[in-house]
Design an enzyme around this catalytic site. Structure first.
Site, mmCIF file in Angstrom:
data_model
loop_
_atom_site.group_PDB
_atom_site.id
_atom_site.type_symbol
_atom_site.label_atom_id
_atom_site.label_comp_id
_atom_site.label_asym_id
_atom_site.label_seq_id
_atom_site.Cartn_x
_atom_site.Cartn_y
_atom_site.Cartn_z
ATOM 1 N N SER A 82 0.846 -1.192 0.000
ATOM 2 C CA SER A 82 0.000 0.000 0.000
ATOM 3 C C SER A 82 0.883 1.243 0.000
ATOM 4 O O SER A 82 1.653 1.453 0.939
ATOM 5 C CB SER A 82 -0.908 0.013 1.242
ATOM 6 O OG SER A 82 -1.329 1.343 1.495
ATOM 7 N N GLY A 138 -15.255 7.846 5.977
ATOM 8 C CA GLY A 138 -16.664 7.708 5.622
ATOM 9 C C GLY A 138 -16.926 7.726 4.132
ATOM 10 O O GLY A 138 -18.072 7.889 3.702
ATOM 11 N N GLU A 174 -16.008 -8.561 3.955
ATOM 12 C CA GLU A 174 -15.956 -7.572 5.040
ATOM 13 C C GLU A 174 -16.749 -8.062 6.262
ATOM 14 O O GLU A 174 -16.306 -7.944 7.394
ATOM 15 C CB GLU A 174 -16.486 -6.219 4.545
ATOM 16 C CG GLU A 174 -16.424 -5.163 5.620
ATOM 17 C CD GLU A 174 -16.140 -3.748 5.105
ATOM 18 O OE1 GLU A 174 -15.855 -3.582 3.905
ATOM 19 O OE2 GLU A 174 -16.210 -2.826 5.922
ATOM 20 N N ASP A 186 -21.782 0.233 0.454
ATOM 21 C CA ASP A 186 -20.447 0.635 0.008
ATOM 22 C C ASP A 186 -19.986 -0.188 -1.196
ATOM 23 O O ASP A 186 -19.500 0.351 -2.190
ATOM 24 C CB ASP A 186 -19.437 0.487 1.156
ATOM 25 C CG ASP A 186 -19.877 1.234 2.409
ATOM 26 O OD1 ASP A 186 -20.797 2.067 2.293
ATOM 27 O OD2 ASP A 186 -19.324 0.984 3.480
HETATM 28 C C1 GLA Z 1 -21.184 2.475 6.700
HETATM 29 C C2 GLA Z 1 -21.573 1.065 6.303
HETATM 30 C C3 GLA Z 1 -22.695 1.075 5.274
HETATM 31 C C4 GLA Z 1 -23.865 1.955 5.721
HETATM 32 C C5 GLA Z 1 -23.361 3.315 6.182
HETATM 33 C C6 GLA Z 1 -24.445 4.174 6.799
HETATM 34 O O1 GLA Z 1 -20.602 3.126 5.611
HETATM 35 O O2 GLA Z 1 -20.456 0.385 5.778
HETATM 36 O O3 GLA Z 1 -23.127 -0.249 5.018
HETATM 37 O O4 GLA Z 1 -24.607 1.316 6.718
HETATM 38 O O5 GLA Z 1 -22.320 3.191 7.151
HETATM 39 O O6 GLA Z 1 -25.419 4.487 5.847
#
Ligand code: GLA
Length: 400
Positions: A82, A138, A174, A186
């Protein structure tokens, strides 16, 4: 470790990035990479925590992404490096264990192990990883890593996976290998992106609808730079409070609950679970509404929906931090803002604004100033574009 300046430059200069990643590959593995894959991060425009409640999310796969340059090995060994973390890992495909000290290695190992468990034949490889998705902020840097890696393994094997299957495999890695109980948001965002479009994702039947935003609206991600340390335990707690709600209401998911049902039966729920449910039911409906009004360019409606989402996240779902409140004030006071709200799981990290495209620079400058004055922390601001989902790409196209 990559310098901050270089990392920022590479987010806008793909040619320098491709040359830089290739040079690191050569230095580390003493050969040329043969295959390149990329997978985007994402920002949710509406639909916090609705995915594991099987509701709707309006998500945007973004132009910040993870690249992997790779070369096949025939000895069953995987070696990865990485660039962002200046860290390496090496393991054999015929005996993949997780390692406790390093989360990112487990994303890599988890994808490989899960693909093999599903009967897919993997080959070993050398792989250089570079990401312009800020880590742990995030924006789904982990999903981008997983989905880029699954694309590499498929590419090296000479076969392909549908984007849907790839996303589900990565989510499984995951959930089960890394041990993070995330929803599907995600990985679906990272695999199913369509250039120029947001996606309205139905987390029950896993269908997506491409949503083209009206001209002149720019998505700008604003990073509070505050840690999301709490999110692990708090995330699991929110999930279990929603499950408490579904158990009392006798449904399999909050998706089945309308605002009318909730209003009539709210008194049956413990107070905290009632607030969580109220947020999710309204937030899922807002995701569908935002898809409609963003396409139509109805700016006052965009502003209203985003404001309602933030108030609900703060007062009902309780995922906002003081840093997020300061960023919300900074975004709402900046020129060109149309709407602003939280993003990701909350508890710090990135937030998102919809901005009048012509005023993006002024918006950015004002948020930098206002947030710094309020917190003494320098935020990072990333105007982003909608990006396609995980795919192989031709490095020569970028560097010629
Ligand atoms: C994180 C989780 C997602 C989702 C968001 C909130 O990113 O990985 O699956 O729950 O939080 O919307």
């Amino acid at each position: 470790m990559l310098s901050m300046e270089k990392a920022a430059d590479w987010a806008v200069d793909s040619q320098a990035r491709a040359e830089g990643v290739a040079a690191c590959f050569r230095e580390r593995f003493a050969s040329e990479p043969k295959l390149w894959a990329r997978a985007p991060g994402r920002v949710d425009l509406m639909g916090s925590h609705t995915d594991y409640n099987l509701g709707f999310v309006l998500t945007l796969p973004i132009s910040r992404d993870t690249w992997i340059a790779a070369r096949r090995r025939d000895d069953g060994i995987v070696r990865v490096h990485s660039m962002n973390l200046d860290a390496a890992d090496e393991f054999r495909l015929d005996g993949i264990d997780s390692i406790s000290e390093s989360r990112w290695c487990n994303y890599v190992r988890g994808v490989a192990a899960t693909m093999q468990d599903e009967g897919l034949a993997l080959t070993g490889c050398d792989a250089m990883i570079h990401s312009t998705v800020p880590l742990e902020s995030g924006l789904s840097s982990s999903a981008a890593l997983e989905c880029a890696l699954a694309t590499v393994f498929a590419g090296l094997g000479g076969w392909s996976l549908t984007p849907e299957r790839k996303a589900l495999l990565c989510q499984k890695a995951e959930n089960e290998f890394v041990g993070v109980k995330c929803g599907i948001l995600d990985q679906y965002s990272s695999c199913l992106g369509r250039e120029g479009c947001a996606l309205l994702l139905d987390c029950r039947d896993l269908s997506t609808r491409a949503v083209r935003m009206a001209e002149g609206i720019r998505v700008v991600v604003c990073n509070t730079m505050s840690q999301r340390r709490l999110s692990g335990g708090e995330y699991a707690q929110r999930r279990s409070e929603c499950e408490q709600g579904t158990a009392v209401l006798g449904v399999s998911a909050l998706r089945d609950v309308t605002p009318e049902i909730l209003a009539a039966r709210r008194h049956e729920l413990p107070e905290r679970a009632a607030r969580r449910c109220e947020f999710i039911v309204a937030e899922s409906a807002r995701a569908e509404s935002l898809a409609r009004v963003l396409a139509a360019g109805d700016r006052p409606a965009v502003a209203r929906l985003c404001a309602e989402s933030f108030v609900g996240a703060r007062d009902l779902y309780e995922i906002c931090s003081p840093a997020m409140a300061a960023m919300m004030d900074a975004m709402l006071a900046a020129p060109g803002v149309i709407g602003a709200r939280q993003a990701g799981a909350g508890f710090g990290g990135c937030m998102v604004a919809l901005v009048d495209a012509a005023r993006t620079d002024a918006f950015r400058a004002a948020v930098l100033d206002a947030y710094y004055s309020a917190t003494q922390v320098r935020p990072e601001i990333y105007p982003v574009e909608a990006a396609p989902g995980a795919e192989l790409f031709d490095k020569e196209e970028i560097t010629k």
